[in-house]
Design an enzyme around this catalytic site. Structure first.
Site, PDB file in Angstrom:
ATOM      1  N   THR A  39       0.823  -1.211   0.000  1.00  7.26           N
ATOM      2  CA  THR A  39       0.000   0.000   0.000  1.00  7.26           C
ATOM      3  C   THR A  39       0.855   1.258   0.000  1.00  7.26           C
ATOM      4  O   THR A  39       0.462   2.293  -0.539  1.00  7.26           O
ATOM      5  CB  THR A  39      -0.938  -0.018   1.233  1.00  7.26           C
ATOM      6  OG1 THR A  39      -1.778  -1.149   1.104  1.00  7.26           O
ATOM      7  CG2 THR A  39      -1.793   1.222   1.325  1.00  7.26           C
ATOM      8  N   THR A 118       1.591  -4.456   4.199  1.00  3.71           N
ATOM      9  CA  THR A 118       1.464  -4.814   5.618  1.00  3.71           C
ATOM     10  C   THR A 118       0.852  -6.199   5.840  1.00  3.71           C
ATOM     11  O   THR A 118       1.023  -6.777   6.904  1.00  3.71           O
ATOM     12  CB  THR A 118       0.605  -3.770   6.377  1.00  3.71           C
ATOM     13  OG1 THR A 118      -0.699  -3.753   5.808  1.00  3.71           O
ATOM     14  CG2 THR A 118       1.229  -2.398   6.323  1.00  3.71           C
ATOM     15  N   ASP A 119       0.130  -6.708   4.827  1.00  3.87           N
ATOM     16  CA  ASP A 119      -0.611  -7.972   5.047  1.00  3.87           C
ATOM     17  C   ASP A 119       0.294  -9.129   5.473  1.00  3.87           C
ATOM     18  O   ASP A 119      -0.076  -9.925   6.337  1.00  3.87           O
ATOM     19  CB  ASP A 119      -1.360  -8.388   3.766  1.00  3.87           C
ATOM     20  CG  ASP A 119      -2.561  -7.508   3.477  1.00  3.87           C
ATOM     21  OD1 ASP A 119      -2.881  -6.642   4.318  1.00  3.87           O
ATOM     22  OD2 ASP A 119      -3.188  -7.685   2.408  1.00  3.87           O
TER      23      ASP A 119
HETATM   24  N1  ASP Z   1      -2.823  -5.525   0.752  1.00  2.00           N
HETATM   25  C1  ASP Z   1      -1.816  -4.556   1.076  1.00  2.00           C
HETATM   26  C2  ASP Z   1      -0.474  -5.241   1.073  1.00  2.00           C
HETATM   27  O1  ASP Z   1      -0.166  -5.964   1.967  1.00  2.00           O
HETATM   28  C3  ASP Z   1      -2.086  -3.901   2.363  1.00  2.00           C
HETATM   29  C4  ASP Z   1      -1.014  -2.971   2.875  1.00  2.00           C
HETATM   30  O2  ASP Z   1       0.058  -2.836   2.355  1.00  2.00           O
HETATM   31  O3  ASP Z   1      -1.287  -2.316   3.883  1.00  2.00           O
HETATM   32  O4  ASP Z   1       0.264  -5.048   0.178  1.00  2.00           O
END
Ligand code: ASP
Length: 355
Positions: A39, A118-119
């Site tokens: 993200t 973050t995932d």
């Molecule tokens: N779906 C995203 C990822 O992990 C969420 C994020 O980055 O916060 O790339």
């Protein structure tokens, strides 16, 4: 004569100023940013919409949004991948680990920052913690809001991440994650909210430290094994053995465990209820798997707390391993790395206690 000496003096002054500037720029630490997507590199059609696509923006564009970062370090960016971290893979994680090991061996880098979604950040952070051969700071950063959002959190996270990576006091603390002013250890961090900016927590053991606009404050060193003290290596490794996670709940179908063994899993992690528990039929299936040489680890679906040996089920008798501090996703990473070579049950149990 007087004119000549003036000239010599001015030339000398200019020389000293230039040399001083060169020396100043040389004293800045060298930080390499390895970009993988997420993200933090995401973009949406407007600043206020919840829908967006991860991994759209390059490392150069991200750095342009935080020009002050250049004051902290001499930065070099490399694009390793550009994916949402739901598409992170062991292949990309191996590429990252090998690149960090190369940088460490070349000895010209003071710290590494990895931009990441973050995932699955906890999997990558923990994997690197096990296999990078360095004590220089390796810092993951991400964001919960895409780069185009109102109050995007990525730029400050990147700034703080570089400040930690460039900081000699961050050395020897293992792989770190810096988000929303908190510095976490790869061993403890976990994602706890699907949407909140303060999504990472380090239950039980707590934070490594905090950072505020690049001013860092440290509280502890992790006591587990990692980095230079880790016995694991990915040199020459191109693939990890299959390890499955199976989620326990009321009346769970125990045949999922048998199916996993039939599909060739070398290890199984149970996301158990409570202290790594599961229904009797599932325990029997785990014991069958263990007798066939598959290593079965009992972890927990509960957010905090440890899974201990022989608490409510007899691990000694059933041939099972307790995950202690590791949640299912990190247990899977550790077991995959541990099973790069054949291991006895008690050896794997010791690994789960040490790492
Ligand atoms: N779906 C995203 C990822 O992990 C969420 C994020 O980055 O916060 O790339």
């Amino acid at each position: 004569m007087k004119k000549n000496s003036m000239n010599i003096r001015s030339v000398l002054t200019i020389f000293l100023v230039v040399a001083g500037m060169a020396a100043m720029s040389q004293t800045k630490p060298n930080v390499v940013i390895l970009a993988t997507g997420g993200t933090i590199a995401g973009a949406a059609g407007s600043g206020v919409q919840s829908g967006y696509t991860s991994g759209q923006v390059t490392i150069d564009a991200m750095l342009n949004a935080v020009p002050d970062v250049m004051k902290l370090a001499t930065i070099k960016g490399e694009q390793i991948s550009n994916v949402g971290s739901q598409d992170m893979s062991f292949e990309i994680m191996l590429k990252l680990a090998k690149r960090i090991n190369e940088l460490a061996a070349a000895k010209a880098t003071n710290g590494v920052v990895i931009t990441h979604g973050t995932d699955t950040m906890e999997e990558t952070a923990y994997f690197l913690n096990l296999v990078v051969k360095t004590d220089m700071p390796v810092v993951l950063v991400g964001s919960m809001r895409p780069s185009t959002a109102i109050s995007a959190d990525g730029p400050l996270n990147l700034y703080n991440g570089v400040a930690v990576a460039a900081d000699p006091n961050a050395k020897g603390r293992g792989v770190l994650l810096v988000m929303n002013d908190w510095i976490h250890s790869a061993q403890t961090l976990t994602k706890v909210s699907t949407t909140a900016v303060q999504t990472f927590m380090s239950p039980i053991r707590g934070l490594i430290g905090t950072t505020a606009y690049g001013v860092n404050d440290y509280y502890r060193y992790p006591d587990q094994k990692f980095g230079l003290k880790s016995e694991f290596s990915v040199e020459g490794v191109t693939k990890l053995p299959r390890v499955d996670i199976i989620y326990a709940d009321v009346d769970m179908p125990a045949d999922l465990i048998d199916a996993s063994v039939e599909r060739g899993a070398k290890g199984i992690v149970i996301a158990g209820v409570g202290n790594g528990n599961m229904p009797k039929a599932a325990l029997d299936a785990c014991s069958r798997a263990s007798k066939k040489g598959v290593i079965v680890v009992r972890s927990t679906r509960v957010a905090t707390g440890t899974v201990g040996r022989n608490v409510e089920c007899n691990d000694d008798e059933l041939g099972l391993v307790a995950s202690y501090n590791l949640n299912p996703q990190k247990s899977r990473v550790l077991l995959s790395v541990a099973l790069l070579k054949p291991r006895k049950l008690d050896e794997v149990q010791k690994i789960f206690m040490d790492y």
